[in-house]
Design a protein around this motif. Sequence first.
Motif, short mmCIF file in Angstrom:
data_model
loop_
_atom_site.label_atom_id
_atom_site.label_comp_id
_atom_site.label_asym_id
_atom_site.label_seq_id
_atom_site.Cartn_x
_atom_site.Cartn_y
_atom_site.Cartn_z
N LEU A 42 103.80 84.80 2.40
CA LEU A 42 102.63 84.38 2.39
C LEU A 42 101.66 84.36 0.99
O LEU A 42 101.02 83.23 0.65
CB LEU A 42 101.74 85.54 3.05
CG LEU A 42 102.26 85.63 4.35
CD1 LEU A 42 101.23 87.03 5.14
CD2 LEU A 42 101.98 84.17 5.48
N VAL A 45 102.78 80.67 -0.47
CA VAL A 45 102.41 79.55 0.35
C VAL A 45 101.03 79.58 -0.24
O VAL A 45 100.07 78.57 -0.64
CB VAL A 45 101.99 79.95 1.55
CG1 VAL A 45 101.14 78.54 2.35
CG2 VAL A 45 103.50 79.67 2.35
N LEU A 46 100.19 80.71 -0.56
CA LEU A 46 98.90 80.85 -1.13
C LEU A 46 98.57 80.36 -2.45
O LEU A 46 97.66 79.51 -2.83
CB LEU A 46 98.16 82.28 -0.70
CG LEU A 46 96.78 82.48 -1.29
CD1 LEU A 46 95.74 81.72 -0.71
CD2 LEU A 46 96.47 83.95 -1.38
N VAL A 49 98.31 76.61 -3.00
CA VAL A 49 97.38 75.90 -1.98
C VAL A 49 96.03 76.23 -2.93
O VAL A 49 95.46 75.28 -3.26
CB VAL A 49 96.97 76.67 -0.76
CG1 VAL A 49 95.42 76.49 -0.18
CG2 VAL A 49 98.19 76.39 0.32
N ALA A 86 92.39 74.87 2.56
CA ALA A 86 93.31 75.68 3.03
C ALA A 86 94.17 75.15 4.39
O ALA A 86 95.33 74.86 4.49
CB ALA A 86 93.30 77.19 3.22
N PRO A 87 93.06 74.78 5.37
CA PRO A 87 93.62 74.03 6.49
C PRO A 87 94.46 72.97 6.23
O PRO A 87 95.19 72.42 7.19
CB PRO A 87 92.42 73.90 7.37
CG PRO A 87 91.34 74.69 7.07
CD PRO A 87 91.53 74.92 5.45
N GLY A 90 97.58 74.06 3.66
CA GLY A 90 98.67 75.08 4.06
C GLY A 90 99.76 74.34 4.56
O GLY A 90 100.82 74.76 4.40
N VAL A 93 102.06 72.81 2.23
CA VAL A 93 102.77 73.60 1.19
C VAL A 93 104.19 74.29 2.16
O VAL A 93 105.20 74.70 1.51
CB VAL A 93 102.03 74.88 0.81
CG1 VAL A 93 102.67 75.92 -0.14
CG2 VAL A 93 100.95 74.26 -0.25
N ARG A 94 103.74 74.60 3.42
CA ARG A 94 104.73 75.29 4.13
C ARG A 94 105.86 74.28 4.38
O ARG A 94 107.03 74.59 4.46
CB ARG A 94 104.16 75.76 5.45
CG ARG A 94 103.12 77.06 5.44
CD ARG A 94 103.09 77.77 6.70
NE ARG A 94 102.22 76.99 7.70
CZ ARG A 94 100.84 76.70 7.48
NH1 ARG A 94 100.06 77.49 6.80
NH2 ARG A 94 100.08 75.74 8.39
N PHE A 155 93.82 88.19 1.29
CA PHE A 155 93.29 87.26 2.18
C PHE A 155 91.84 87.45 2.71
O PHE A 155 91.21 86.41 2.77
CB PHE A 155 94.61 87.28 3.40
CG PHE A 155 95.65 86.15 2.91
CD1 PHE A 155 95.76 84.95 3.37
CD2 PHE A 155 96.85 86.83 2.47
CE1 PHE A 155 96.60 84.23 2.86
CE2 PHE A 155 97.69 86.08 2.35
CZ PHE A 155 97.91 84.83 2.49
N VAL A 160 90.55 83.40 3.80
CA VAL A 160 91.51 82.50 4.33
C VAL A 160 92.40 83.53 5.11
O VAL A 160 92.53 84.65 4.91
CB VAL A 160 92.24 81.78 3.14
CG1 VAL A 160 91.36 80.80 2.52
CG2 VAL A 160 92.95 82.68 2.19
N PRO A 162 96.42 83.76 6.97
CA PRO A 162 97.71 83.07 6.69
C PRO A 162 98.02 82.38 7.43
O PRO A 162 97.71 82.02 8.58
CB PRO A 162 98.46 84.85 6.94
CG PRO A 162 97.63 85.75 7.10
CD PRO A 162 96.18 85.11 7.04
#
Length: 162
Positions: A42, A45-46, A49, A86-87, A90, A93-94, A155, A160, A162
Amino acid sequence: MPALDLLSREERNLHNPAFAGLLVVRAVQGHEQENGTGCHVLLAVLAPVMALTVPVRVVLPKSVSSTTVNWIERESAARVHLQQAAPFLGPLVREGLLLGLRAGVLMLDEQHLVRSTQRVPKRITGDTPEVAQIQRASLFLGRWLSRAGDLPTIFTLLGVRP
């Protein structure tokens, strides 16, 4: 994700899975530098972003010893920008994370990512100053977030999910 033809050339270059995967590697690299251990998925990924979100990247603290709480109090607008970005970022990045795993640049050890023996250059370069700046930000965020506390707290502070 917006239609690619609506993005500038630079935006298309920055918003692709290969570059996102490199940013994940940089975040893991930073986490390993700071802690000597793998990085939680997590956080991996953060960090990219946050690095890709310009209003967040330009106000990052200068030192890893800066606390997250103090930074958020000073830079409350960055939190809002991160929540909006983030939406969109995310999933990108994933996808980059999965590409890094498939390419063998990253390995998963339970819930932690570690860099494999495949070499990613330590020296950060890029075609443009922005590309190098984003990589440096992701590396810094890997280090900084490794010191920020537990995942739910991080978070929650950033607002945000996860």
